[in-house]
Design an enzyme around this catalytic site. Structure first.
Site, PDB file in Angstrom:
ATOM      1  N   TYR A  77       3.812   9.326 -11.291  1.00 26.21           N
ATOM      2  CA  TYR A  77       2.862   8.553 -10.487  1.00 26.21           C
ATOM      3  C   TYR A  77       2.057   7.586 -11.373  1.00 26.21           C
ATOM      4  CZ  TYR A  77      -0.711   7.709  -6.887  1.00 26.21           C
ATOM      5  OH  TYR A  77      -1.562   7.136  -5.961  1.00 26.21           O
TER       6      TYR A  77
ATOM      7  N   ASN B 142       0.805  -1.218   0.000  1.00 24.08           N
ATOM      8  CA  ASN B 142       0.000   0.000   0.000  1.00 24.08           C
ATOM      9  C   ASN B 142       0.844   1.278   0.000  1.00 24.08           C
ATOM     10  OD1 ASN B 142      -2.456   1.740   0.680  1.00 24.08           O
ATOM     11  ND2 ASN B 142      -1.231   2.007   2.522  1.00 24.08           N
TER      12      ASN B 142
END
Length: 246
Positions: free
Chosen positions: A154, A89
């Site tokens: 990203y 995560n």
């Protein structure tokens, strides 16, 4: 459908963050044994101590391969060489337009988001293969599919995670190991606080459900995917974005 994770050993990276902490709460409620990692030692301790008994935790900078190896070794030590569930995560953003993006902004995001996911997964897969059991969930993003202004780094990291996960899933499916991605849209967390505060009404207009998501909604999906109830699901990227990207 009765989902439980009793006696399952779980590592959650970024476990004290907005989405990560909700994932931890969700799988803890299902009976899992959990070790959480993060880069902020005090934040990890404070969050761990909310549970009784406190959660196992280990501070690590996942941009450093040495820290990744130490985290992996510590996890196996605590869980007697048996990790059942890995939830990758941890992630960062360092936004900039492509022509202004510094090499460090590109490298840092790719290194932490994509490379650490690869190295941790590779490390634990050999133990999961030996045990003929494993559940891996990698947290991606809607941006990995849609792209976004100022987030080439990203988006590349998240697209990379999804392609990597599909390839890995093919390699280990016969060993009762599943690997899936969860791709949230705009979720109300510390990471999205700034962009939401400036653009929330505009964003809501682009989301068919007319609202941003909440961390527990992502956590519920992750909990399902790491359970035996989802044992026939692998190599998938499941979007959770209120219809933002269909």
């Amino acid at each position: 459908m009765n989902i439980n994770l009793k006696k399952k050993n779980v590592l959650v990276t970024g476990g004290a963050g907005g989405i990560g902490s909700e994932i931890v709460k969700s799988i803890h409620s299902l009976g899992a044994n959990i070790l959480i990692s993060g880069s902020n030692e005090q934040k990890l301790e404070n969050f761990s101590n909310q549970f009784n008994p406190p959660l196992l935790n280990y501070s690590a900078d996942l941009s450093k391969k040495n820290d990744i190896e130490k985290l992996a070794e510590r996890t196996l030590e605590k869980f007697d060489n048996k990790l059942d569930i890995l939830i990758n995560n941890a992630g960062i953003t360092k936004d900039n337009l492509t022509l202004r993006m510094k090499d460090s902004e590109w490298d840092d995001v790719i290194n932490l988001n994509l490379n650490s996911t690869f190295y941790l997964t590779k490390f634990f897969l050999k133990y999961m293969i030996k045990n003929r059991y494993g559940r891996i969930v990698n947290i991606s993003s809607v941006v990995g599919s849609s792209g976004n202004l100022g987030q080439a780094n990203y988006a590349a990291s998240k697209s990379g995670i999804e392609g990597m996960s599909r390839s890995m899933a093919l390699e280990v499916a016969s060993r009762n190991i599943t690997i899936n991605c969860v791709a949230p849209g705009f979720i109300e967390t510390e990471m999205t606080k700034d962009i939401l505060s400036k653009n929330e009404e505009i964003l809501k207009k682009n989301i068919p459900m007319g609202r941003v998501g909440l961390p527990y909604e992502v956590a519920s999906l992750v909990s399902f995917l790491v359970s035996d109830a989802a044992g026939y699901i692998t190599g998938q990227t499941i979007h959770i974005n209120g219809g933002l990207y269909i």
